[in-house]
Write a protein that holds these residues in place. Structure first.
Motif, PDB file in Angstrom:
ATOM      1  N   ILE A 153       0.862  -1.183   0.000  1.00 60.33           N
ATOM      2  CA  ILE A 153       0.000   0.000   0.000  1.00 60.33           C
ATOM      3  C   ILE A 153       0.898   1.233   0.000  1.00 60.33           C
ATOM      4  O   ILE A 153       1.789   1.372   0.836  1.00 60.33           O
ATOM      5  CB  ILE A 153      -0.924   0.020   1.228  1.00 60.33           C
ATOM      6  CG1 ILE A 153      -1.830  -1.220   1.231  1.00 60.33           C
ATOM      7  CG2 ILE A 153      -1.777   1.289   1.242  1.00 60.33           C
ATOM      8  CD1 ILE A 153      -2.704  -1.352   2.463  1.00 60.33           C
ATOM      9  N   ILE A 154       0.659   2.124  -0.968  1.00 63.15           N
ATOM     10  CA  ILE A 154       1.462   3.335  -1.109  1.00 63.15           C
ATOM     11  C   ILE A 154       0.560   4.557  -1.045  1.00 63.15           C
ATOM     12  O   ILE A 154      -0.567   4.547  -1.544  1.00 63.15           O
ATOM     13  CB  ILE A 154       2.269   3.300  -2.438  1.00 63.15           C
ATOM     14  CG1 ILE A 154       3.257   4.463  -2.509  1.00 63.15           C
ATOM     15  CG2 ILE A 154       1.341   3.269  -3.653  1.00 63.15           C
ATOM     16  CD1 ILE A 154       4.236   4.368  -3.674  1.00 63.15           C
ATOM     17  N   ALA A 155       1.041   5.606  -0.407  1.00 68.63           N
ATOM     18  CA  ALA A 155       0.322   6.880  -0.340  1.00 68.63           C
ATOM     19  C   ALA A 155       1.343   7.993  -0.224  1.00 68.63           C
ATOM     20  O   ALA A 155       2.307   7.884   0.537  1.00 68.63           O
ATOM     21  CB  ALA A 155      -0.643   6.907   0.846  1.00 68.63           C
ATOM     22  N   GLY A 156       1.151   9.048  -1.013  1.00 71.95           N
ATOM     23  CA  GLY A 156       2.077  10.170  -0.951  1.00 71.95           C
ATOM     24  C   GLY A 156       3.506   9.807  -1.252  1.00 71.95           C
ATOM     25  O   GLY A 156       4.443  10.449  -0.766  1.00 71.95           O
ATOM     26  N   GLY A 157       3.708   8.758  -2.071  1.00 75.26           N
ATOM     27  CA  GLY A 157       5.055   8.360  -2.463  1.00 75.26           C
ATOM     28  C   GLY A 157       5.802   7.539  -1.439  1.00 75.26           C
ATOM     29  O   GLY A 157       6.983   7.235  -1.634  1.00 75.26           O
ATOM     30  N   THR A 158       5.135   7.150  -0.353  1.00 78.07           N
ATOM     31  CA  THR A 158       5.786   6.315   0.655  1.00 78.07           C
ATOM     32  C   THR A 158       4.989   5.033   0.857  1.00 78.07           C
ATOM     33  O   THR A 158       3.765   5.012   0.720  1.00 78.07           O
ATOM     34  CB  THR A 158       5.912   7.045   2.006  1.00 78.07           C
ATOM     35  OG1 THR A 158       4.600   7.317   2.528  1.00 78.07           O
ATOM     36  CG2 THR A 158       6.666   8.348   1.858  1.00 78.07           C
ATOM     37  N   ILE A 159       5.699   3.965   1.176  1.00 79.42           N
ATOM     38  CA  ILE A 159       5.045   2.687   1.441  1.00 79.42           C
ATOM     39  C   ILE A 159       4.475   2.731   2.861  1.00 79.42           C
ATOM     40  O   ILE A 159       5.212   2.904   3.832  1.00 79.42           O
ATOM     41  CB  ILE A 159       6.033   1.514   1.300  1.00 79.42           C
ATOM     42  CG1 ILE A 159       6.623   1.489  -0.117  1.00 79.42           C
ATOM     43  CG2 ILE A 159       5.325   0.192   1.609  1.00 79.42           C
ATOM     44  CD1 ILE A 159       5.612   1.339  -1.226  1.00 79.42           C
ATOM     45  N   ARG A 160       3.166   2.545   2.962  1.00 74.05           N
ATOM     46  CA  ARG A 160       2.497   2.585   4.268  1.00 74.05           C
ATOM     47  C   ARG A 160       2.337   1.199   4.872  1.00 74.05           C
ATOM     48  O   ARG A 160       2.212   1.076   6.103  1.00 74.05           O
ATOM     49  CB  ARG A 160       1.136   3.263   4.127  1.00 74.05           C
ATOM     50  CG  ARG A 160       1.191   4.678   3.566  1.00 74.05           C
ATOM     51  CD  ARG A 160       1.985   5.625   4.460  1.00 74.05           C
ATOM     52  NE  ARG A 160       2.049   6.960   3.912  1.00 74.05           N
ATOM     53  CZ  ARG A 160       1.131   7.908   4.137  1.00 74.05           C
ATOM     54  NH1 ARG A 160       0.079   7.638   4.903  1.00 74.05           N
ATOM     55  NH2 ARG A 160       1.263   9.094   3.598  1.00 74.05           N
ATOM     56  N   ALA A 161       2.281   0.174   4.045  1.00 70.68           N
ATOM     57  CA  ALA A 161       2.166  -1.194   4.549  1.00 70.68           C
ATOM     58  C   ALA A 161       2.606  -2.140   3.451  1.00 70.68           C
ATOM     59  O   ALA A 161       2.380  -1.889   2.266  1.00 70.68           O
ATOM     60  CB  ALA A 161       0.732  -1.506   4.971  1.00 70.68           C
ATOM     61  N   GLU A 180     -10.624  -1.614   4.650  1.00 68.51           N
ATOM     62  CA  GLU A 180     -10.468  -1.091   6.007  1.00 68.51           C
ATOM     63  C   GLU A 180      -8.995  -0.887   6.351  1.00 68.51           C
ATOM     64  O   GLU A 180      -8.619   0.132   6.960  1.00 68.51           O
ATOM     65  CB  GLU A 180     -11.127  -2.045   7.007  1.00 68.51           C
ATOM     66  CG  GLU A 180     -12.650  -2.048   6.917  1.00 68.51           C
ATOM     67  CD  GLU A 180     -13.283  -3.160   7.731  1.00 68.51           C
ATOM     68  OE1 GLU A 180     -14.438  -2.990   8.159  1.00 68.51           O
ATOM     69  OE2 GLU A 180     -12.628  -4.210   7.931  1.00 68.51           O
ATOM     70  N   ILE A 181      -8.138  -1.836   5.949  1.00 69.70           N
ATOM     71  CA  ILE A 181      -6.698  -1.682   6.197  1.00 69.70           C
ATOM     72  C   ILE A 181      -6.164  -0.478   5.423  1.00 69.70           C
ATOM     73  O   ILE A 181      -5.400   0.336   5.961  1.00 69.70           O
ATOM     74  CB  ILE A 181      -5.945  -2.960   5.798  1.00 69.70           C
ATOM     75  CG1 ILE A 181      -6.357  -4.129   6.697  1.00 69.70           C
ATOM     76  CG2 ILE A 181      -4.431  -2.750   5.879  1.00 69.70           C
ATOM     77  CD1 ILE A 181      -5.814  -5.474   6.245  1.00 69.70           C
ATOM     78  N   PHE A 182      -6.577  -0.358   4.171  1.00 69.10           N
ATOM     79  CA  PHE A 182      -6.130   0.747   3.329  1.00 69.10           C
ATOM     80  C   PHE A 182      -6.501   2.082   3.961  1.00 69.10           C
ATOM     81  O   PHE A 182      -5.674   3.006   4.067  1.00 69.10           O
ATOM     82  CB  PHE A 182      -6.778   0.605   1.945  1.00 69.10           C
ATOM     83  CG  PHE A 182      -6.429   1.703   0.986  1.00 69.10           C
ATOM     84  CD1 PHE A 182      -5.227   1.699   0.312  1.00 69.10           C
ATOM     85  CD2 PHE A 182      -7.313   2.749   0.746  1.00 69.10           C
ATOM     86  CE1 PHE A 182      -4.891   2.709  -0.582  1.00 69.10           C
ATOM     87  CE2 PHE A 182      -7.001   3.759  -0.143  1.00 69.10           C
ATOM     88  CZ  PHE A 182      -5.783   3.734  -0.799  1.00 69.10           C
ATOM     89  N   THR A 183      -7.750   2.210   4.390  1.00 73.19           N
ATOM     90  CA  THR A 183      -8.211   3.471   5.010  1.00 73.19           C
ATOM     91  C   THR A 183      -7.420   3.769   6.264  1.00 73.19           C
ATOM     92  O   THR A 183      -7.052   4.933   6.528  1.00 73.19           O
ATOM     93  CB  THR A 183      -9.710   3.370   5.341  1.00 73.19           C
ATOM     94  OG1 THR A 183     -10.442   3.122   4.129  1.00 73.19           O
ATOM     95  CG2 THR A 183     -10.206   4.645   5.970  1.00 73.19           C
ATOM     96  N   GLU A 184      -7.113   2.748   7.040  1.00 74.47           N
ATOM     97  CA  GLU A 184      -6.382   2.940   8.293  1.00 74.47           C
ATOM     98  C   GLU A 184      -4.955   3.425   8.052  1.00 74.47           C
ATOM     99  O   GLU A 184      -4.480   4.361   8.718  1.00 74.47           O
ATOM    100  CB  GLU A 184      -6.366   1.648   9.090  1.00 74.47           C
ATOM    101  CG  GLU A 184      -5.603   1.737  10.401  1.00 74.47           C
ATOM    102  CD  GLU A 184      -5.585   0.417  11.156  1.00 74.47           C
ATOM    103  OE1 GLU A 184      -4.679   0.225  11.996  1.00 74.47           O
ATOM    104  OE2 GLU A 184      -6.459  -0.444  10.909  1.00 74.47           O
TER     105      GLU A 184
END
Length: 294
Positions: free
Chosen positions: A201-209, A287-291
């Motif tokens: 999972i990536i957001a804002g150019g960083t790996i979140r999970a 749900e994991i993505f939103t978290e």
């Protein structure tokens, strides 16, 4: 194994990837999810060598990826890139020949793959006459026809109806089962959750999970349980440490403040009635993505 480590990319003063690191394992399907502009396509293009990173490495089997290695990659971009005037079967066979197939083998490989993707009756049609969904299937065939060891697909399920999604999902699963390392992005989180072995999972150019589907579910699990009984479960509302999320007579979903509380609820339910089901409720990918992107 294809591995990205410390990959960073900027356009001017705007950093679009920041220390991106994850791996794609042979024999496994890795789902790559994130919102628009999160950095998925840029990451894929760096892995393929289409773009260069400002920092970081891309390795295959622990060694830097070479041009020869990338000939064993398959790539499906989000934008369609087939020649519209070519016939579908001839086009895919032509791509196989570019990868070193002899003419008979290329034609056979193209026909076999296109048939598997549900395009057997369209082999002689020009690409431009296909529906958008069938063009998507042909684009997938273009990425697969040379039996790549690493397969990278950007939104392969876009524009496909549910039956076509199942066909393409089956083809990708077969490739992974044969040993290919498969990375695909998708906004269809239900499809990713059903199909993938691993998630990034990536957001804002960083790996979140990043990790296996089951490991992420466990890591982000809440103490939420499904309970069904032949008797009314109205007493749950007054149970200490319990928050009822959903209730319908003998069926309830509840949050517990500890595993011990959940077990106490189960013991009471067993003592007061006939319990037909009791199980922890795993979080969905949505749900994991939103978290993790909050």
């Amino acid at each position: 194994m294809l591995e990205l480590s410390g990959v960073t990319k900027s356009y001017g003063s705007r950093r679009v990837l920041d220390d991106v690191a994850f791996r794609i394992e042979p024999g496994r399907l890795t789902g790559f999810v994130g919102g628009n502009g999160a950095g998925k396509t840029t990451t894929m293009r760096i892995a393929l060598g289409v773009l260069s990173a400002d920092a970081g490495t891309v390795t295959l089997g622990g060694q830097p990826v070479t041009a020869d290695d990338r000939r064993r990659f398959g790539y499906m971009p989000e934008e369609r890139g087939l020649y519209p005037k070519m016939k579908v079967g001839e086009h895919i066979a032509y791509l196989a020949r570019l990868h070193g197939f002899g003419k008979p083998d290329a034609a056979a490989a193209a026909e076999r793959l296109l048939t598997r993707l549900g395009l057997a009756e369209r082999l002689g049609d020009r690409v431009e006459t296909l529906s958008l969904g069938n063009q998507q299937r042909a684009q997938i065939a273009a990425a697969l026809v040379h039996d790549p060891e690493v397969l990278i697909l950007d939104e392969p399920f876009s524009g496909l109806d549910p039956l076509a999604v199942d066909v393409v999902a089956g083809v990708l699963a077969e490739r992974a089962a044969a040993g290919a390392a498969v990375l695909f992005s998708s906004h269809q989180l239900d499809v990713v959750e059903r199909l993938c072995d691993d998630l990034v999972i990536i957001a804002g150019g960083t790996i979140r999970a990043a990790g296996s589907r089951e490991a992420l579910r466990t890591q982000h699990a809440r103490l939420r349980y499904d309970l069904s009984s032949a008797d009314d479960l109205g007493w749950l509302r007054d149970e200490p440490g319990v928050t009822v999320v959903d209730f319908a007579g003998g069926d309830a979903v509840f949050d517990a403040d500890s595993p011990e509380t959940a077990q106490r609820v189960l013991r009471r339910a067993v003592a007061t009635g006939s319990v037909t089901a009791f199980a922890p409720q795993h979080p969905t990918l949505a749900e994991i993505f939103t978290e993790v992107i909050r």
